[in-house]
Design a protein around this motif. Structure first.
Motif, PDB file in Angstrom:
ATOM      1  N   LEU A   1     -35.252 -47.019 -25.754  1.00  0.00           N
ATOM      2  CA  LEU A   1     -35.896 -46.579 -26.767  1.00  0.00           C
ATOM      3  C   LEU A   1     -37.240 -45.875 -26.247  1.00  0.00           C
ATOM      4  O   LEU A   1     -37.466 -45.091 -26.533  1.00  0.00           O
ATOM      5  N   ASN A   2     -37.589 -46.194 -25.101  1.00  0.00           N
ATOM      6  CA  ASN A   2     -38.727 -45.986 -24.227  1.00  0.00           C
ATOM      7  C   ASN A   2     -38.374 -44.571 -23.568  1.00  0.00           C
ATOM      8  O   ASN A   2     -39.323 -43.508 -23.861  1.00  0.00           O
ATOM      9  N   MET A   3     -37.166 -44.435 -23.063  1.00  0.00           N
ATOM     10  CA  MET A   3     -36.594 -43.101 -22.498  1.00  0.00           C
ATOM     11  C   MET A   3     -36.486 -42.027 -23.663  1.00  0.00           C
ATOM     12  O   MET A   3     -37.009 -40.808 -23.512  1.00  0.00           O
ATOM     13  N   ALA A   4     -36.279 -42.546 -24.959  1.00  0.00           N
ATOM     14  CA  ALA A   4     -35.992 -41.735 -26.078  1.00  0.00           C
ATOM     15  C   ALA A   4     -37.419 -41.486 -26.353  1.00  0.00           C
ATOM     16  O   ALA A   4     -37.806 -40.311 -26.736  1.00  0.00           O
ATOM     17  N   ILE A   5     -38.509 -42.140 -26.520  1.00  0.00           N
ATOM     18  CA  ILE A   5     -39.866 -41.767 -26.886  1.00  0.00           C
ATOM     19  C   ILE A   5     -40.444 -40.789 -25.747  1.00  0.00           C
ATOM     20  O   ILE A   5     -41.149 -39.889 -26.085  1.00  0.00           O
ATOM     21  N   GLN A   6     -39.991 -41.087 -24.300  1.00  0.00           N
ATOM     22  CA  GLN A   6     -40.515 -40.262 -23.523  1.00  0.00           C
ATOM     23  C   GLN A   6     -40.046 -38.817 -23.677  1.00  0.00           C
ATOM     24  O   GLN A   6     -41.097 -37.950 -23.379  1.00  0.00           O
ATOM     25  N   GLN A   7     -38.734 -38.639 -23.924  1.00  0.00           N
ATOM     26  CA  GLN A   7     -38.262 -37.339 -24.057  1.00  0.00           C
ATOM     27  C   GLN A   7     -38.652 -36.572 -25.483  1.00  0.00           C
ATOM     28  O   GLN A   7     -38.830 -35.493 -25.221  1.00  0.00           O
ATOM     29  N   ARG A   8     -38.711 -37.173 -26.581  1.00  0.00           N
ATOM     30  CA  ARG A   8     -38.701 -36.555 -27.895  1.00  0.00           C
ATOM     31  C   ARG A   8     -40.315 -36.726 -28.527  1.00  0.00           C
ATOM     32  O   ARG A   8     -40.466 -36.023 -29.271  1.00  0.00           O
ATOM     33  N   ARG A   9     -41.111 -37.617 -28.012  1.00  0.00           N
ATOM     34  CA  ARG A   9     -42.194 -38.056 -28.723  1.00  0.00           C
ATOM     35  C   ARG A   9     -42.366 -38.169 -30.314  1.00  0.00           C
ATOM     36  O   ARG A   9     -42.828 -37.328 -31.250  1.00  0.00           O
ATOM     37  N   PRO A  10     -41.499 -38.873 -30.694  1.00  0.00           N
ATOM     38  CA  PRO A  10     -41.248 -38.739 -32.390  1.00  0.00           C
ATOM     39  C   PRO A  10     -42.640 -39.341 -33.021  1.00  0.00           C
ATOM     40  O   PRO A  10     -43.246 -40.092 -32.414  1.00  0.00           O
ATOM     41  N   ALA A  11     -42.617 -38.714 -34.232  1.00  0.00           N
ATOM     42  CA  ALA A  11     -43.958 -39.129 -34.907  1.00  0.00           C
ATOM     43  C   ALA A  11     -43.884 -40.418 -35.609  1.00  0.00           C
ATOM     44  O   ALA A  11     -42.567 -41.078 -35.830  1.00  0.00           O
ATOM     45  N   PRO A  12     -44.744 -41.013 -35.969  1.00  0.00           N
ATOM     46  CA  PRO A  12     -44.602 -42.456 -36.993  1.00  0.00           C
ATOM     47  C   PRO A  12     -43.870 -42.175 -37.985  1.00  0.00           C
ATOM     48  O   PRO A  12     -43.924 -41.046 -38.893  1.00  0.00           O
ATOM     49  N   GLY A  13     -43.347 -43.247 -38.470  1.00  0.00           N
ATOM     50  CA  GLY A  13     -42.147 -43.136 -39.719  1.00  0.00           C
ATOM     51  C   GLY A  13     -40.945 -42.802 -39.260  1.00  0.00           C
ATOM     52  O   GLY A  13     -39.925 -42.916 -40.302  1.00  0.00           O
ATOM     53  N   LEU A  14     -40.544 -42.753 -37.979  1.00  0.00           N
ATOM     54  CA  LEU A  14     -39.124 -42.674 -37.717  1.00  0.00           C
ATOM     55  C   LEU A  14     -38.266 -43.888 -37.933  1.00  0.00           C
ATOM     56  O   LEU A  14     -38.830 -45.105 -37.535  1.00  0.00           O
ATOM     57  N   ILE A  15     -37.259 -43.642 -38.477  1.00  0.00           N
ATOM     58  CA  ILE A  15     -36.254 -44.806 -38.713  1.00  0.00           C
ATOM     59  C   ILE A  15     -35.556 -45.037 -37.499  1.00  0.00           C
ATOM     60  O   ILE A  15     -34.847 -44.218 -36.950  1.00  0.00           O
ATOM     61  N   VAL A  16     -35.469 -46.437 -37.059  1.00  0.00           N
ATOM     62  CA  VAL A  16     -34.669 -46.836 -35.850  1.00  0.00           C
ATOM     63  C   VAL A  16     -33.708 -47.838 -36.359  1.00  0.00           C
ATOM     64  O   VAL A  16     -34.032 -49.090 -36.627  1.00  0.00           O
ATOM     65  N   HIS A  17     -32.658 -47.512 -36.400  1.00  0.00           N
ATOM     66  CA  HIS A  17     -31.244 -48.438 -36.985  1.00  0.00           C
ATOM     67  C   HIS A  17     -30.653 -49.116 -35.886  1.00  0.00           C
ATOM     68  O   HIS A  17     -30.212 -48.398 -34.961  1.00  0.00           O
ATOM     69  N   SER A  18     -30.092 -50.248 -36.111  1.00  0.00           N
ATOM     70  CA  SER A  18     -29.340 -51.278 -35.200  1.00  0.00           C
ATOM     71  C   SER A  18     -28.566 -52.265 -35.886  1.00  0.00           C
ATOM     72  O   SER A  18     -28.766 -52.340 -37.135  1.00  0.00           O
ATOM     73  N   ASP A  19     -27.983 -53.271 -35.337  1.00  0.00           N
ATOM     74  CA  ASP A  19     -27.389 -54.035 -35.924  1.00  0.00           C
ATOM     75  C   ASP A  19     -28.378 -55.470 -35.859  1.00  0.00           C
ATOM     76  O   ASP A  19     -29.535 -54.862 -35.435  1.00  0.00           O
ATOM     77  N   ARG A  20     -27.852 -56.422 -36.023  1.00  0.00           N
ATOM     78  CA  ARG A  20     -28.775 -57.921 -36.206  1.00  0.00           C
ATOM     79  C   ARG A  20     -28.733 -58.517 -34.914  1.00  0.00           C
ATOM     80  O   ARG A  20     -29.184 -59.918 -35.057  1.00  0.00           O
ATOM     81  N   GLY A  21     -28.455 -57.824 -33.705  1.00  0.00           N
ATOM     82  CA  GLY A  21     -28.230 -58.582 -32.569  1.00  0.00           C
ATOM     83  C   GLY A  21     -29.626 -59.299 -32.266  1.00  0.00           C
ATOM     84  O   GLY A  21     -30.677 -58.741 -32.524  1.00  0.00           O
ATOM     85  N   SER A  22     -29.755 -60.216 -31.313  1.00  0.00           N
ATOM     86  CA  SER A  22     -31.058 -60.889 -31.020  1.00  0.00           C
ATOM     87  C   SER A  22     -31.896 -59.943 -30.235  1.00  0.00           C
ATOM     88  O   SER A  22     -33.086 -60.020 -30.236  1.00  0.00           O
ATOM     89  N   GLN A  23     -31.389 -59.172 -29.458  1.00  0.00           N
ATOM     90  CA  GLN A  23     -32.223 -58.299 -28.640  1.00  0.00           C
ATOM     91  C   GLN A  23     -33.027 -57.511 -29.656  1.00  0.00           C
ATOM     92  O   GLN A  23     -34.415 -57.017 -29.399  1.00  0.00           O
ATOM     93  N   TYR A  24     -32.549 -57.093 -30.857  1.00  0.00           N
ATOM     94  CA  TYR A  24     -33.153 -56.014 -31.658  1.00  0.00           C
ATOM     95  C   TYR A  24     -34.032 -56.847 -32.653  1.00  0.00           C
ATOM     96  O   TYR A  24     -35.112 -56.135 -33.073  1.00  0.00           O
ATOM     97  N   ALA A  25     -33.779 -58.090 -32.657  1.00  0.00           N
ATOM     98  CA  ALA A  25     -34.853 -58.837 -33.674  1.00  0.00           C
ATOM     99  C   ALA A  25     -35.735 -59.409 -33.013  1.00  0.00           C
ATOM    100  O   ALA A  25     -36.607 -60.176 -33.377  1.00  0.00           O
ATOM    101  N   SER A  26     -36.065 -59.336 -31.405  1.00  0.00           N
ATOM    102  CA  SER A  26     -36.788 -59.881 -30.648  1.00  0.00           C
ATOM    103  C   SER A  26     -38.315 -59.575 -30.882  1.00  0.00           C
ATOM    104  O   SER A  26     -38.430 -58.589 -31.261  1.00  0.00           O
ATOM    105  N   GLU A  27     -39.087 -60.267 -30.377  1.00  0.00           N
ATOM    106  CA  GLU A  27     -40.648 -60.035 -30.547  1.00  0.00           C
ATOM    107  C   GLU A  27     -40.839 -58.730 -29.791  1.00  0.00           C
ATOM    108  O   GLU A  27     -41.530 -57.898 -30.198  1.00  0.00           O
TER     109      GLU A  27
END
Length: 393
Positions: free
Chosen positions: A272-298
């Protein structure tokens, strides 16, 4: 008039871009189009990297003499492998039939290369070569068949009849699907793959789960409104390698990825950091994933909160809620991974990066995008009319 904010890039991302070009042979144009980074900036990073090689200040600290020697040996090894495979790959691109192989042997003989050596390198028997010289010449293959084989080879032997119809039309041959299928049978062209499975999603945890905000709205009206992310596995001789990707749903373009021999939360954060570096998305972007522990992590949730992104997760056990990311992984494995046998992690990383940057983002035909590759689709739509950004509800 609002002054445009100048983009800044981390040294780690700069080094990754330079390695794509230096070590994997990708062109500056391909990397620029795939990662949405200006060619001028990439060429400047290459110059800085060259200065570092000569002991001058560049990106990061100067390499030690031992590191420079190791890098030189790696480059020499890579060059030897490429030289050894050059003739076979070139012949396969032209035509897989023996007639073309024998023609190449005759040309090499004129350059004082012995027939014995040519037959050994090209993996044909001398008796077969001499027998072919005594047979009467056969008619030349039809022009459409040659272009079909070239298009199939250019797709990394992954296109089926539907995509080959489009590729042939782009080359000026307007053939129906059944004619293309007939030519494929005659030439023995058939994408072959086999499936392997490893469990990557662990949803049995007590971490907070986000709602399904995306709700299968896979066609946003503009770039950087909705991303899809997921993890998959790659088999190598040195053990499993795990790949995390981030897709911009607008053009189905891979805008971030990361690979590692394990699946910590840092893996999905790096992608995700690589995507942010490339695209500079604005706040409000929806980031969708499954319920894996990596995506639910702090760690991952803090990254989303820091940039003002909206977290969205699939419903439990429902792969269709993240179908676009799942489909990309299937394409990657059918068209590249399942046709390879990676000796180690480094070899797999290089080949997968080449697939994403050199083929999928810039060249691969996508039927959802009107038979255009993601990078070309983005440029085409941007040139037609100003993009009106609207939120996904």
């Amino acid at each position: 008039m609002t002054k445009r904010k100048r983009q800044t890039f981390d040294p780690s991302l700069k080094l990754e871009v330079v390695r794509m070009i230096k070590e994997q042979g990708l062109s500056v144009q391909h990397v620029s189009e795939s990662m949405s980074i200006g060619q001028t900036a990439i060429r400047r990073w290459l110059a800085q990297y060259g200065a570092e090689q000569n002991g001058q200040p560049g990106i990061g600290k100067p390499l030690t003499a031992e590191q420079q020697r190791i890098r030189q040996l790696e480059l020499e090894n890579q060059q030897l492998r490429q030289d050894g495979d050059h003739l076979k790959k070139s012949l396969g691109l032209l035509c897989p039939r023996n007639e073309m192989t024998y023609q190449l042997i005759r040309q090499l003989q004129k350059e004082a290369i012995p027939i014995l050596q040519s037959c050994r390198v090209l993996n044909v028997s001398r008796s077969g070569y001499y027998e072919a010289q005594r047979r009467p010449a056969k008619p030349v293959a039809c022009k459409a068949g040659v272009h079909l084989r070239a298009a199939f080879s250019a797709s990394q032997q992954s296109y089926g009849s539907r995509r080959l119809v489009t590729a042939m039309a782009n080359a000026g041959f307007h053939l129906g699907r059944y004619k293309v299928r007939s030519l494929m049978r005659q030439a023995g062209l058939k994408p072959v793959w086999k499936r392997k499975f490893v469990h990557t999603t662990d949803s049995k945890h007590d971490l907070p789960i986000a709602a399904n905000v995306l709700n299968r709205q896979f066609n946003p009206s503009a770039p950087n409104l909705a991303y899809a992310t997921d993890i998959t596995y790659i088999r190598t001789g040195a053990g499993w390698l795990y790949l995390a990707i981030v897709l911009d749903l607008y053009a189905r373009k891979v805008v971030g990825w990361a690979m590692a021999p394990s699946m910590p939360a840092k893996l999905v954060c790096d992608a995700l950091n690589m995507a942010i570096q490339q695209r500079r998305p604005a706040p409000g972007l929806i980031v969708h994933s499954d319920r894996g522990s990596q995506y639910a992590s702090e760690l991952y949730q803090d990254l989303l909160s820091r940039h003002g992104f909206v977290c969205s997760m699939s419903r439990k056990g429902n792969c269709w809620d993240n179908a676009v990311a799942e489909r990309f992984f299937l394409n990657l494995k059918m068209e590249r991974v399942w046709q390879r046998q990676y000796a180690n992690h480094a070899e797999a990383k290089a080949d997968i990066t080449d697939y994403i940057v050199g083929f999928y983002n810039c060249k691969r035909i996508n039927s959802v995008l009107g038979n255009l590759p993601p990078a070309i689709y983005e440029r085409t739509m941007a040139a037609r009319e100003p993009i009106v950004v609207s939120e996904i509800t």
